[in-house]
Design a protein around this motif. Structure first.
Motif: not given
Length: 213
Positions: A93, A87, A28, A30, A90, A174
């Motif tokens: 990440d 998911s 993503t 981030r 994430e 997370d």
């Protein structure tokens, strides 16, 4: 948007696996928590310890990718499949953050990562085939065990290693979210032998070998 066939999803899962193991995983993007934390001079013991712990966490994220991709492949609900794929992004990440931290600490990724990925993919696919409620319950229990491992690692990493601690703290947030999401989508609590015997023993084998290899 074209509806993907089972063959399309299988090819997509293979592509994701290759990116996870040998390329750049799709994330993503981030911000990396480690980049906002001050880097300190660590002695050799602290650096080696952090490196080995982050190698375990990186291998865990590789396995998480296998688990999510396997579950998404066999999920029966389109919503569950979509949430699993989100998911997984994430978790990617986390994979990138751990990899960068390993490089900063001057150590290597686990040489057994292909084994961890393929094993987790198989387990995820079987869990998905058993039904979405069990697949989601497996995600929840996996995340609970990951959080316990992260707590143990945070207790061991020296306070001066702020970048490593920042990554672990965000991963913990997370993982808790992913576990809660799985139960909110209809996950069932797994049977006691699976939660208390099979999964902990498997995790112990993985972490014990990854500490060294």
């Amino acid at each position: 948007m074209r509806q993907l066939s089972p063959t399309d999803r299988l090819l997509s899962a293979i592509d994701e696996g290759l990116c996870t193991l040998f390329g750049r995983p799709r994330a993503t993007e981030r911000p990396d928590p480690a980049r906002s934390a001050p880097e300190a001079e660590l002695d050799d013991n602290a650096r080696v310890l952090s490196g080995r712990l982050m190698r375990i966490n990186h291998a865990g994220e590789v396995a998480a990718q296998g688990l999510y991709q396997g579950q998404a492949l066999t999920a029966r609900s389109g919503e569950v499949r979509e949430r699993m794929e989100r998911s997984a992004r994430e978790e990617n990440d986390h994979l990138l953050w751990c990899e960068r931290r390993l490089e900063a600490l001057g150590t290597h990724k686990s040489f057994l990562n292909p084994l961890w990925y393929s094993g987790a993919f198989t387990i995820g696919a079987l869990a998905g085939a058993a039904g979405d409620k069990w697949s989601l319950g497996f995600v929840h229990e996996t995340e609970q065990q990951v959080i316990r491992h992260l707590d143990e690692h945070l207790a061991r990493v020296v306070p001066e290693d702020s970048p490593t601690r920042a990554v672990l703290e965000q991963m913990k947030i997370d993982e808790a979210h992913h576990g809660e999401l799985a139960m909110s989508l209809g996950g069932e609590v797994l049977p006691w032998p699976l939660r208390k015997l099979v999964m902990p023993v498997t995790a112990k084998v993985m972490t014990g070998t990854t500490w060294w290899i």
